[in-house]
Design a protein around this motif. Structure first.
Motif, PDB file in Angstrom:
ATOM      1  N   GLY A 122       0.778  -1.218   0.000  1.00 33.12           N
ATOM      2  CA  GLY A 122       0.000   0.000   0.000  1.00 33.12           C
ATOM      3  C   GLY A 122       0.814   1.275   0.000  1.00 33.12           C
ATOM      4  O   GLY A 122       0.260   2.363   0.137  1.00 33.12           O
ATOM      5  N   GLY A 123       2.133   1.167  -0.160  1.00 29.26           N
ATOM      6  CA  GLY A 123       2.975   2.351  -0.164  1.00 29.26           C
ATOM      7  C   GLY A 123       3.372   2.766  -1.562  1.00 29.26           C
ATOM      8  O   GLY A 123       2.854   2.253  -2.555  1.00 29.26           O
ATOM      9  N   CYS A 124       4.318   3.700  -1.648  1.00 22.55           N
ATOM     10  CA  CYS A 124       4.839   4.164  -2.927  1.00 22.55           C
ATOM     11  C   CYS A 124       6.001   3.276  -3.345  1.00 22.55           C
ATOM     12  O   CYS A 124       7.003   3.182  -2.635  1.00 22.55           O
ATOM     13  CB  CYS A 124       5.307   5.620  -2.815  1.00 22.55           C
ATOM     14  SG  CYS A 124       6.148   6.220  -4.305  1.00 22.55           S
ATOM     15  N   ARG A 125       5.879   2.610  -4.484  1.00 15.44           N
ATOM     16  CA  ARG A 125       6.906   1.672  -4.910  1.00 15.44           C
ATOM     17  C   ARG A 125       8.210   2.371  -5.287  1.00 15.44           C
ATOM     18  O   ARG A 125       9.269   1.724  -5.298  1.00 15.44           O
ATOM     19  CB  ARG A 125       6.405   0.833  -6.082  1.00 15.44           C
ATOM     20  CG  ARG A 125       5.461  -0.279  -5.638  1.00 15.44           C
ATOM     21  CD  ARG A 125       5.151  -1.253  -6.749  1.00 15.44           C
ATOM     22  NE  ARG A 125       4.523  -2.447  -6.172  1.00 15.44           N
ATOM     23  CZ  ARG A 125       5.174  -3.538  -5.806  1.00 15.44           C
ATOM     24  NH1 ARG A 125       6.483  -3.589  -5.974  1.00 15.44           N
ATOM     25  NH2 ARG A 125       4.550  -4.563  -5.288  1.00 15.44           N
ATOM     26  N   GLU A 126       8.164   3.644  -5.592  1.00 11.38           N
ATOM     27  CA  GLU A 126       9.398   4.354  -5.929  1.00 11.38           C
ATOM     28  C   GLU A 126      10.139   4.789  -4.674  1.00 11.38           C
ATOM     29  O   GLU A 126      11.331   4.506  -4.514  1.00 11.38           O
ATOM     30  CB  GLU A 126       9.073   5.562  -6.814  1.00 11.38           C
ATOM     31  CG  GLU A 126       8.590   5.177  -8.212  1.00 11.38           C
ATOM     32  CD  GLU A 126       8.407   6.390  -9.095  1.00 11.38           C
ATOM     33  OE1 GLU A 126       8.781   7.500  -8.661  1.00 11.38           O
ATOM     34  OE2 GLU A 126       7.901   6.238 -10.212  1.00 11.38           O
ATOM     35  N   SER A 127       9.453   5.463  -3.772  1.00 14.48           N
ATOM     36  CA  SER A 127      10.121   5.976  -2.578  1.00 14.48           C
ATOM     37  C   SER A 127      10.332   4.892  -1.517  1.00 14.48           C
ATOM     38  O   SER A 127      11.181   5.042  -0.640  1.00 14.48           O
ATOM     39  CB  SER A 127       9.325   7.135  -1.978  1.00 14.48           C
ATOM     40  OG  SER A 127       8.026   6.712  -1.601  1.00 14.48           O
ATOM     41  N   ASN A 208       0.080  -1.122   4.401  1.00 15.03           N
ATOM     42  CA  ASN A 208       0.488   0.260   4.168  1.00 15.03           C
ATOM     43  C   ASN A 208       1.861   0.524   4.797  1.00 15.03           C
ATOM     44  O   ASN A 208       2.316  -0.220   5.667  1.00 15.03           O
ATOM     45  CB  ASN A 208      -0.568   1.217   4.726  1.00 15.03           C
ATOM     46  CG  ASN A 208      -1.872   1.125   3.955  1.00 15.03           C
ATOM     47  OD1 ASN A 208      -1.886   1.179   2.729  1.00 15.03           O
ATOM     48  ND2 ASN A 208      -2.980   0.956   4.663  1.00 15.03           N
ATOM     49  N   ASP A 209       2.508   1.569   4.357  1.00 17.31           N
ATOM     50  CA  ASP A 209       3.879   1.839   4.783  1.00 17.31           C
ATOM     51  C   ASP A 209       4.051   3.310   5.147  1.00 17.31           C
ATOM     52  O   ASP A 209       4.773   4.046   4.476  1.00 17.31           O
ATOM     53  CB  ASP A 209       4.849   1.445   3.661  1.00 17.31           C
ATOM     54  CG  ASP A 209       6.308   1.567   4.093  1.00 17.31           C
ATOM     55  OD1 ASP A 209       6.574   1.454   5.306  1.00 17.31           O
ATOM     56  OD2 ASP A 209       7.158   1.778   3.216  1.00 17.31           O
ATOM     57  N   PRO A 210       3.392   3.752   6.230  1.00 17.99           N
ATOM     58  CA  PRO A 210       3.538   5.156   6.631  1.00 17.99           C
ATOM     59  C   PRO A 210       4.925   5.437   7.175  1.00 17.99           C
ATOM     60  O   PRO A 210       5.604   4.527   7.673  1.00 17.99           O
ATOM     61  CB  PRO A 210       2.470   5.310   7.728  1.00 17.99           C
ATOM     62  CG  PRO A 210       2.322   3.943   8.288  1.00 17.99           C
ATOM     63  CD  PRO A 210       2.514   2.997   7.139  1.00 17.99           C
ATOM     64  N   PRO A 211       5.386   6.691   7.092  1.00 18.49           N
ATOM     65  CA  PRO A 211       6.743   7.019   7.550  1.00 18.49           C
ATOM     66  C   PRO A 211       6.949   6.800   9.041  1.00 18.49           C
ATOM     67  O   PRO A 211       8.083   6.648   9.483  1.00 18.49           O
ATOM     68  CB  PRO A 211       6.896   8.499   7.168  1.00 18.49           C
ATOM     69  CG  PRO A 211       5.497   9.008   7.006  1.00 18.49           C
ATOM     70  CD  PRO A 211       4.686   7.856   6.504  1.00 18.49           C
ATOM     71  N   ASP A 212       5.854   6.790   9.840  1.00 27.21           N
ATOM     72  CA  ASP A 212       6.006   6.596  11.278  1.00 27.21           C
ATOM     73  C   ASP A 212       5.781   5.148  11.699  1.00 27.21           C
ATOM     74  O   ASP A 212       5.636   4.858  12.884  1.00 27.21           O
ATOM     75  CB  ASP A 212       5.037   7.511  12.035  1.00 27.21           C
ATOM     76  CG  ASP A 212       3.574   7.279  11.652  1.00 27.21           C
ATOM     77  OD1 ASP A 212       3.321   6.566  10.652  1.00 27.21           O
ATOM     78  OD2 ASP A 212       2.688   7.807  12.347  1.00 27.21           O
ATOM     79  N   ARG A 213       5.746   4.221  10.730  1.00 22.60           N
ATOM     80  CA  ARG A 213       5.602   2.806  11.081  1.00 22.60           C
ATOM     81  C   ARG A 213       6.715   2.427  12.055  1.00 22.60           C
ATOM     82  O   ARG A 213       7.884   2.747  11.843  1.00 22.60           O
ATOM     83  CB  ARG A 213       5.679   1.948   9.823  1.00 22.60           C
ATOM     84  CG  ARG A 213       5.607   0.450  10.111  1.00 22.60           C
ATOM     85  CD  ARG A 213       5.762  -0.370   8.844  1.00 22.60           C
ATOM     86  NE  ARG A 213       4.551  -0.385   8.054  1.00 22.60           N
ATOM     87  CZ  ARG A 213       3.532  -1.203   8.259  1.00 22.60           C
ATOM     88  NH1 ARG A 213       3.583  -2.059   9.249  1.00 22.60           N
ATOM     89  NH2 ARG A 213       2.466  -1.160   7.486  1.00 22.60           N
ATOM     90  N   ILE A 214       6.353   1.700  13.122  1.00 26.85           N
ATOM     91  CA  ILE A 214       7.316   1.394  14.176  1.00 26.85           C
ATOM     92  C   ILE A 214       8.499   0.595  13.654  1.00 26.85           C
ATOM     93  O   ILE A 214       9.629   0.748  14.120  1.00 26.85           O
ATOM     94  CB  ILE A 214       6.609   0.643  15.338  1.00 26.85           C
ATOM     95  CG1 ILE A 214       7.564   0.511  16.528  1.00 26.85           C
ATOM     96  CG2 ILE A 214       6.096  -0.716  14.891  1.00 26.85           C
ATOM     97  CD1 ILE A 214       6.891  -0.045  17.770  1.00 26.85           C
ATOM     98  N   SER A 215       8.253  -0.269  12.658  1.00 29.98           N
ATOM     99  CA  SER A 215       9.352  -1.075  12.131  1.00 29.98           C
ATOM    100  C   SER A 215      10.368  -0.243  11.365  1.00 29.98           C
ATOM    101  O   SER A 215      11.463  -0.713  11.052  1.00 29.98           O
ATOM    102  CB  SER A 215       8.811  -2.187  11.225  1.00 29.98           C
ATOM    103  OG  SER A 215       8.043  -1.651  10.171  1.00 29.98           O
ATOM    104  N   ARG A 216      10.022   1.007  11.061  1.00 27.71           N
ATOM    105  CA  ARG A 216      10.970   1.908  10.408  1.00 27.71           C
ATOM    106  C   ARG A 216      11.788   2.703  11.414  1.00 27.71           C
ATOM    107  O   ARG A 216      12.854   3.212  11.070  1.00 27.71           O
ATOM    108  CB  ARG A 216      10.227   2.893   9.492  1.00 27.71           C
ATOM    109  CG  ARG A 216       9.788   2.307   8.156  1.00 27.71           C
ATOM    110  CD  ARG A 216       9.297   3.428   7.246  1.00 27.71           C
ATOM    111  NE  ARG A 216       9.040   2.961   5.905  1.00 27.71           N
ATOM    112  CZ  ARG A 216       9.956   2.782   4.977  1.00 27.71           C
ATOM    113  NH1 ARG A 216      11.218   3.024   5.268  1.00 27.71           N
ATOM    114  NH2 ARG A 216       9.642   2.343   3.780  1.00 27.71           N
TER     115      ARG A 216
END
Length: 337
Positions: A122-127, A208-216
């Motif tokens: 669910g995220g942006c495949r480029e970024s 989905n892959d939000p910038p604040d995902r804990i795994s990040r």
């Protein structure tokens, strides 16, 4: 009693929670409960949970003092009443057939203890190309053999997609606290204990892959933490399956490869040689271990190989190279990166 209990840790997830709940409450399987644990949120998370609970009694919200995702997840598991327990994260979406399809697989396969599914990124495949590539890789691992043989590469069954039998957590434990990714540790521990896993061959979850995902953002999910936790499990696997234990041969000789492979030394594993394709490295001796040409890897039955080469496309190329020489994954070698 519900057929499925969905465990949903929630922490400051006001922007995404309603979408997640809508996706769960729209499932084609209707006989389930949602154990939503508000982990001491400071936004409107609890308000949203209470509002949805008033509309649908299948949602059971509860609150705890902030203790992190592991405490919240384990609290939900402890309250679950169903024979099947599913995990969901509060920033993802379950597609309508998710619970029905996974429960049906568990119904039809009494030998399987844990099931996943294919994932829609669910995220942006480029970024977010790295995450997207990881999702694509996990979607190729559908049966127990593929999941088991690739477990030391990366986490082969994304945590938000799992459903498992209650007896798995009763017999083998739930998530553990530590300086390691708790979800990866749980899967490695269960597989080591004999739990068999499989996936529904359908996209059933939008990850989905939000910038604040804990795994990040948490050190517990750093790359080195993954290598640290899997090294112990890999060493024990080698003890059971490597005829020449504790000696192994390492594919790759770069600094990163050596740093990660060296974690096995702490568990009593020894290295016979490194193997590389770089002529500038071949012939060197690193801490007493020779670097040899990759063409000189031992033949089947003459030594066990671990591949620590993790660059994009390398895993596929190495699989083809070793296969052409008659080496079988799981018998003669394993990927570890």
């Amino acid at each position: 009693m519900p057929r499925v209990s969905v465990t949903l840790p929630c922490y400051n997830c006001e922007p995404t929670l309603a979408r997640t709940l809508d996706s769960l409450l729209s499932q084609t399987l209707e006989d389930f409960e949602i154990l939503a644990v508000d982990d001491g949120s400071t936004d409107a998370t609890r308000t949203i949970l209470d509002e949805y609970a008033r509309r649908d009694e299948r949602l059971r919200p509860m609150s705890i003092e902030h203790g992190g995702v592991i405490k919240a997840a384990n609290t939900a598991i402890a309250k679950a009443r169903a024979p099947y327990i599913a995990r969901m994260d509060a920033d993802d979406e379950a597609l309508p057939e998710r619970l029905a399809a996974q429960a049906a697989l568990l119904d039809s396969r009494p030998d399987i203890g844990l099931v996943g599914c294919r994932i829609r990124f669910g995220g942006c495949r480029e970024s977010c190309a790295g995450y997207a590539h990881y999702v694509d890789w996990t979607n190729t691992l559908l049966d127990h053999e593929a999941i088991s043989l690739n477990r030391f590469v990366e986490f082969p069954v994304p945590n938000p997609s799992i459903m498992y039998r209650r007896e798995c957590v009763e017999h083998h434990g739930s998530y553990r606290e530590g300086d390691f990714p708790e979800d990866y540790d749980l899967l490695l521990r269960w597989l080591e204990s004999g739990v068999r896993a499989a996936k529904v061959d359908e996209e059933l979850l939008v990850w989905n892959d939000p910038p604040d995902r804990i795994s990040r953002n948490h050190e517990r999910y750093a790359v080195e933490a993954f290598y640290r936790v899997k090294s112990g499990y890999l060493a024990r696997w080698l003890e059971r399956h490597n005829p020449r234990h504790p000696e192994v041969h390492i594919l790759g000789s770069g600094r990163t490869t050596r740093k990660r492979a060296d974690m096995l030394l702490e568990h009593g594993i020894t290295f016979a040689a490194y193997y590389d394709v770089d002529p500038n490295k071949i012939g060197h001796v690193v801490h007493g271990v020779p670097v040899r040409n990759r063409d000189d890897v031992p033949a089947a039955g003459e030594g066990f190989l671990l591949s620590y080469v993790g660059s994009r496309g390398a895993r596929e190329e190495i699989t083809a190279f070793l296969g052409a020489r008659g080496l079988v994954m799981g018998r003669d070698w394993l990927p570890a990166a």
